[in-house]
Design an enzyme around this catalytic site. Sequence first.
Site, PDB file in Angstrom:
ATOM      1  N   HIS A 244      37.428  41.901  38.226  1.00  0.00           N
ATOM      2  CA  HIS A 244      37.232  40.552  37.686  1.00  0.00           C
ATOM      3  C   HIS A 244      37.530  39.509  38.773  1.00  0.00           C
ATOM      4  CE1 HIS A 244      37.798  37.181  34.752  1.00  0.00           C
ATOM      5  NE2 HIS A 244      38.687  36.811  35.654  1.00  0.00           N
ATOM      6  N   GLU A 245      38.658  39.657  39.476  1.00  0.00           N
ATOM      7  CA  GLU A 245      39.006  38.713  40.533  1.00  0.00           C
ATOM      8  C   GLU A 245      37.998  38.754  41.674  1.00  0.00           C
ATOM      9  OE1 GLU A 245      41.161  36.522  40.042  1.00  0.00           O
ATOM     10  OE2 GLU A 245      42.026  37.387  38.232  1.00  0.00           O
TER      11      GLU A 245
ATOM     12  N   GLU B 124      34.817  32.496  34.001  1.00  0.00           N
ATOM     13  CA  GLU B 124      35.646  33.648  33.633  1.00  0.00           C
ATOM     14  C   GLU B 124      34.822  34.706  32.905  1.00  0.00           C
ATOM     15  OE1 GLU B 124      38.608  34.266  34.621  1.00  0.00           O
ATOM     16  OE2 GLU B 124      38.935  32.322  35.580  1.00  0.00           O
TER      17      GLU B 124
ATOM     18  N   HIS C 206      34.967  36.630  40.992  1.00  0.00           N
ATOM     19  CA  HIS C 206      35.122  35.217  41.359  1.00  0.00           C
ATOM     20  C   HIS C 206      34.756  35.005  42.828  1.00  0.00           C
ATOM     21  CE1 HIS C 206      36.765  33.797  37.637  1.00  0.00           C
ATOM     22  NE2 HIS C 206      37.819  34.600  37.673  1.00  0.00           N
TER      23      HIS C 206
END
Length: 422
Positions: free
Chosen positions: A277-278, A357, A281
């Site tokens: 997930h990070e 997100e 970004h």
Amino acid sequence: MRKWLTRSIFFYFIYGLIVYWYLFIFSGSGIPAPYEGTSADPKTFMSGRELILSQEYSTIRNFLYFVTIPFEWFLLFVCLITGLSKKMKEWASATSRFFSLQSAIYFFWLSLFVTFVSFPVNWIGYKISKTYQITTQSFSSWMKDEIIDFWVNYLLMTVIIVVLYWLIKKFEKRWWLYAWLLSIPFSLFLMFVQPVIIDPLYNDFYPLQNKQLEEKILALADKADIPANHVYEVNMSEKTNSLNAYVTGIGSNSRIVLWDTTLNQLDDDEILFIMAHEMGHYVMKHIYIGIAGYLLLSLIGLYLIHLLMRKIISRSGSLLRISSMKDLAGFPLFLMLLGMLTVASNPLANTVARYQEKSADMYAINMTGDHQAAISSFQKLSKAGLSQVNPPSLVKIFRYTHPTMLERIVYIEEDLESNKND
């Protein structure tokens, strides 16, 4: 002065009653009927006690958040209307003939006043988190962080004040534009140095000790073409039971950081989902999009502050004890307007953040293919932080930079069903 103070206190009291009514009486945080019994329903992964505590804790914290926002504005207003800000400026002027030193002294007294009066409110927030066992931090450790906060904010804001008022004096009509132009390198500089200078003031950072897990994370990074050599962990268990992971910094100072609470409470598959997930970004350049959005809002905000300050001072300067926009005693008005515009922009900024997100969540699912790890990690995040799965609408609009846990689990499940059907 008494009339305006009385009015301010009255409206603040009415505002607090409205917030209390909305959060404690009117709004509900139950799960919509179609999702009852699903993995998004907290009854399936929280005990009865945890359900009660999460509802109590979240509601109290939300109430404290909403009533605290205008409290600082009220303090700044009191500084102006009572002449305290003007008196602080006179003290500073009598101390030195150099404007930079006058500004530093003035802002020290202003910061000390706001910090001292706000301390009971901050302490209540600390005690609430301690009571519900979200905070594990001792009072001495919490006070240490409060003192560090004071001095870091003081030093940064002193630089800003000196430059800001120099620009206002030199370019009264265009100061907002030049201030914005200078804010670009200043903001980038802060983002660059934060991981290596500011963050270590609060916590200890060190390379991830679980080397097998680090190899898995770096393999994911290599798969995503991310030039990462290290993953860092931070000893947050000394301060909280909550879970978190994040990417911080820019350029060569970029870091992927895991809280040790996350390492202790999540399985490797769940951690890998969070890391993916990070990385999402990073791959989708959300950091730079966020910087661009912040700079755009800053430009609009500074221009609006210029217009509003000029109008307010022309109409009510004598009441607020401000002689002109160049008057250092008017800085509390600048801070008030900045705070109000920031809160007004939160719904837009949070909407964009929630979209990013969700995009990062879907990127992580595509990278790992592990829907169950995603769902279980969201459930554990909710339990650890006693957060509401489905918060009231206004709370989501003004506070949530992430989709609600209900939304996150639902769209992960929908993607899983879609893949099964394909």
